[in-house]
Design a protein around this motif. Sequence first.
Motif, PDB file in Angstrom:
ATOM      1  N   ASP A  92      -4.666   0.986  -5.104  1.00 25.70           N
ATOM      2  CA  ASP A  92      -6.114   0.788  -5.002  1.00 25.70           C
ATOM      3  C   ASP A  92      -6.605  -0.369  -5.865  1.00 25.70           C
ATOM      4  O   ASP A  92      -7.814  -0.647  -5.909  1.00 25.70           O
ATOM      5  CB  ASP A  92      -6.856   2.072  -5.408  1.00 25.70           C
TER       6      ASP A  92
ATOM      7  N   ARG B 156      -8.413  -5.442  -2.892  1.00 22.02           N
ATOM      8  CA  ARG B 156      -9.768  -5.335  -3.419  1.00 22.02           C
ATOM      9  C   ARG B 156     -10.268  -6.642  -4.007  1.00 22.02           C
ATOM     10  O   ARG B 156     -11.471  -6.869  -4.073  1.00 22.02           O
ATOM     11  CB  ARG B 156      -9.821  -4.239  -4.490  1.00 22.02           C
TER      12      ARG B 156
ATOM     13  N   ARG C 129       0.824  -1.213   0.000  1.00 24.24           N
ATOM     14  CA  ARG C 129       0.000   0.000   0.000  1.00 24.24           C
ATOM     15  C   ARG C 129       0.859   1.264   0.000  1.00 24.24           C
ATOM     16  O   ARG C 129       0.582   2.231  -0.726  1.00 24.24           O
ATOM     17  CB  ARG C 129      -0.904  -0.007   1.234  1.00 24.24           C
TER      18      ARG C 129
ATOM     19  N   ALA D 295      -8.740  -4.918   6.136  1.00 21.56           N
ATOM     20  CA  ALA D 295      -9.671  -4.005   5.457  1.00 21.56           C
ATOM     21  C   ALA D 295      -8.902  -2.932   4.685  1.00 21.56           C
ATOM     22  O   ALA D 295      -8.021  -2.259   5.229  1.00 21.56           O
ATOM     23  CB  ALA D 295     -10.610  -3.369   6.473  1.00 21.56           C
ATOM     24  N   GLY D 296      -9.219  -2.798   3.407  1.00 17.21           N
ATOM     25  CA  GLY D 296      -8.620  -1.773   2.573  1.00 17.21           C
ATOM     26  C   GLY D 296      -7.278  -2.121   1.973  1.00 17.21           C
ATOM     27  O   GLY D 296      -6.756  -1.360   1.152  1.00 17.21           O
TER      28      GLY D 296
END
Length: 514
Positions: free
Chosen positions: A180, A208, A169, A204-205
């Motif tokens: 993303d 995807r 990330r 979480a995050g």
Amino acid sequence: MKADAPEVRTTAGVLSGETGKAGTAVFRGVPYAAPPVGPLRFGAPRPAPGWDGVRRATAFGTPPPQSAVFGTDALAPADADDGDWLTLNVWTPEPGPGAGLPVMVWLFGGAYVIGMSGLPEYDGGRLAREGVVLVTLNYRIGIEGFALVEGAPANRGLLDQLAALAWVRDNIRAFGGDPDRVTVFGESAGAGSLAALLATERAAGLFRRAVAQSVPAPFLSAGLAADVAAELAAELGLRPTADDLGTVAPGLLPAAADALGARMGRYAPRWGVLARTAIPLAPVVDGEVLPRAPWEALAAGAARDVELVVGHTRDEYRLFMALDGTLGEEMAEDRAARALRDFSPDGAGEEAYRKAFPDLGPAGLYELVRSDWLFRMPSLHLAEAQVAGGGRAYFYELVWETPGMGGLLGACHGLDVPLVFGNLGGGLPALLFGEAPPAEAEELSGLFRSAWTRFAAGEGPGWPAYDVERRPVRLFDVRPSVTAYPEEVSRTLWQDHVFGALPLLAARGRGPGL
């Protein structure tokens, strides 16, 4: 910068890589966390220290200590005890910010006791050439990563994976990736790890999309994991604590797990079906890192915002029969009967399987029930849980039969891995395909790579989403097709079974199995 020595700037410092054989830039051995040694041993991963100047990133990091079960311990170097295991590797067709390519992060399999990111079959050059940034990583395995140790967080191997995803990330844009648009994919224990990541809020995050290839059944309750850890420590004359186990060199711990695995049948009164396997370690449903077993968590909507591809091979257990010398051999009736009793769903017993598959002999029934329990039905149930929780899942089955070992392997466990990466020669691929991979394997590899990278790009894998009425499944063969789930008889036998954390059946006695 030189074309053959690409450079990128990460949050920790500048890296210098090289141009790989597939023509993509590759950066190897990049630290994503500090070495878990000394006071950090058995702890959650900590940030990796930065560096001044340019760090060469042209060699894979040290693999974590390996079990001797499948001979991978011979691949671990003598300096494996240095603890510098928490590294990753990046392949990219367009290094530098601005490209915005999809990112794929690979979690290797190996029964939670073997595996390393530097194996030739995991070379990411061909996948990256399809237009993605490809990341592979090492994480702690065996006792270091998955034993429930007093004074240490549970599921340290999963925490390592989360730390690597946080690194992605924060840094992947510098390699041409889009943080993303991250897809995590894994096979076998890597798929089990991924199922756990789908179930934990800590992920979480961070991604995807997910591709889970052959999800394994074993997840341990805290009670069972604590009992297993006590026996593992007892092999060394120690208590299952971070202080005690921290006195043992990391390279010596896998032998304790191997010794316990060799006689696990003695623990059946306490450990139930886990004792009928040879691997005592798996993710722990500890209530913190992993609050619930993946099937329960997904059915409750834990991953409804993550698109999921999940599937299995048709003949999952044949690889393990090849490794233990039973593939193609006659099997005693009593061995098949015990497997049917041990692994059939919810007490359905051997008669249910015999009635459902009247044409199968002992070896066929043995292979089928172990395939169903270990990989096929857990994978199917994970897709159904995702749909039940309001998420989207796509399902596949690999049915192409490899010519390896005279055709005996069929569509066995692990066959999908070299096909996905496109690395069809040497090592395990040579066992699967023979010394000269057939043209069909290359064609099928192209289908896998296209489907996986298309999915990572957000375009779907190329077949309809799964639903519990039509049950559409992509069959991977030289001539692929979409059909209703073909293992309907097994599905019906298992439809009421609930996969979850394996329980401790009885308190620890004064001796093994008591």
